[in-house]
Motif scaffolding. Structure first.
Motif, PDB file in Angstrom:
ATOM      1  N   ALA A   9      32.697  49.348 -96.368  1.00  0.00           N
ATOM      2  CA  ALA A   9      31.798  48.384 -97.004  1.00  0.00           C
ATOM      3  C   ALA A   9      32.350  47.850 -98.318  1.00  0.00           C
ATOM      4  O   ALA A   9      32.228  46.661 -98.608  1.00  0.00           O
ATOM      5  CB  ALA A   9      30.441  49.037 -97.251  1.00  0.00           C
ATOM      6  N   HIS A  10      32.928  48.724 -99.130  1.00  0.00           N
ATOM      7  CA  HIS A  10      33.292  48.336-100.505  1.00  0.00           C
ATOM      8  C   HIS A  10      34.725  48.756-100.833  1.00  0.00           C
ATOM      9  O   HIS A  10      35.170  49.793-100.330  1.00  0.00           O
ATOM     10  CB  HIS A  10      32.350  49.024-101.505  1.00  0.00           C
ATOM     11  N   ASP A  13      36.038  52.571-100.687  1.00  0.00           N
ATOM     12  CA  ASP A  13      35.590  53.381 -99.551  1.00  0.00           C
ATOM     13  C   ASP A  13      36.747  53.671 -98.586  1.00  0.00           C
ATOM     14  O   ASP A  13      36.760  54.710 -97.921  1.00  0.00           O
ATOM     15  CB  ASP A  13      34.484  52.661 -98.748  1.00  0.00           C
ATOM     16  N   HIS A 112      32.083  54.348 -91.772  1.00  0.00           N
ATOM     17  CA  HIS A 112      31.096  55.095 -92.544  1.00  0.00           C
ATOM     18  C   HIS A 112      30.214  55.975 -91.674  1.00  0.00           C
ATOM     19  O   HIS A 112      30.055  55.732 -90.472  1.00  0.00           O
ATOM     20  CB  HIS A 112      30.198  54.122 -93.316  1.00  0.00           C
ATOM     21  N   HIS A 121      26.689  50.966 -96.095  1.00  0.00           N
ATOM     22  CA  HIS A 121      27.371  51.940 -95.229  1.00  0.00           C
ATOM     23  C   HIS A 121      26.605  52.102 -93.911  1.00  0.00           C
ATOM     24  O   HIS A 121      27.195  52.130 -92.837  1.00  0.00           O
ATOM     25  CB  HIS A 121      27.468  53.306 -95.915  1.00  0.00           C
TER      26      HIS A 121
HETATM   27 ZN   LIG Z   1      30.703  52.053-100.423  1.00  0.00          ZN
END
Ligand SMILES: [Zn+2]
Length: 226
Positions: A9-10, A13, A112, A121
């Protein structure tokens, strides 16, 4: 040689849960790619609609530097709104993922855990499972969920907790993960935050001790097709 795709997601991660395992894949000659779907920053602003392009650019520059440290062949950065994936139609997230699946044809996906506290996530987990339904000839053979410290352990809910059943000995490659996280200046924190170097080492030691090695990363198997 296998194609490995980390779907996260980011920015950060793709390192936190799986960085040392990816570095090990790279050492084994596998081709590794990361897809990061969110821009990773605007939820930190008071006015979420005021995107500071310079900060986003800096973060994305860091992400590219970090990818080189780990040995990712390519890092793909999308710009979905940080911590607001629940404001999107799941189908729109699925479509982005599907486009990359068609392009990269991964054998193995790491993504995730569906029980994470972070809403992005959770949505990615759902989207990946839908995008990889084994209905085509070109099936993704293996899917694993990784732990994202500062999210996985902060959902204090038993029924959806992270219960790893697949472990990777990363004694040889943990140093690359730590070097990579050090490079993520906006994401790394001081101990005792879970995203500190000390905590990452501690976590690798705990999982290592579960399987009798010095350092490990832990995963939940979603499915394996042989
Ligand atoms: Zn994240």
């Amino acid at each position: 040689m296998k194609n490995i795709l980390v779907i996260a997601a980011h920015p950060d991660d793709e390192i936190l849960g799986v960085g040392a395992t990816v570095a090990k894949h790279v050492n084994n000659g596998d081709r590794c790619f990361a897809l990061v779907l969110g821009e990773g920053i605007t939820s930190r602003y008071e006015n979420k609609n005021q995107v500071n392009n310079i900060e986003v650019e800096d973060l994305h520059k860091d992400a590219n530097g970090v990818a080189k440290i780990i040995g990712y062949e390519d890092l793909y950065l999308e710009n979905l709104p940080d911590n607001r994936f629940d404001s999107l139609n799941l189908l729109d997230i699925i479509k982005v993922i599907e486009a990359y699946l068609n392009k990269l044809k991964p054998d193995i996906i790491y993504t995730h855990h569906g029980g994470d506290l972070n809403i992005d996530h959770k949505k990615i987990y759902e989207a990946v499972l839908t995008a990889t339904r084994p209905i085509n000839k070109e099936q993704v053979k293996e899917i694993y969920c990784f732990e994202t410290v500062s999210s996985t352990e902060w959902n204090f809910e038993y029924k959806n907790s992270f219960r790893p059943n697949y472990f990777v000995d990363v004694t040889e490659t943990l140093n690359k993960k730590l070097k990579a996280m050090k490079y993520y200046k906006s994401e790394i924190r001081d101990f005792p935050h879970p995203r500190s170097l000390e905590s990452l080492v501690a976590s690798a030691k705990v999982w290592g001790s579960v399987i009798g090695v010095k350092y490990a990363e832990a995963f939940e198997v979603v499915r394996i097709i042989t």
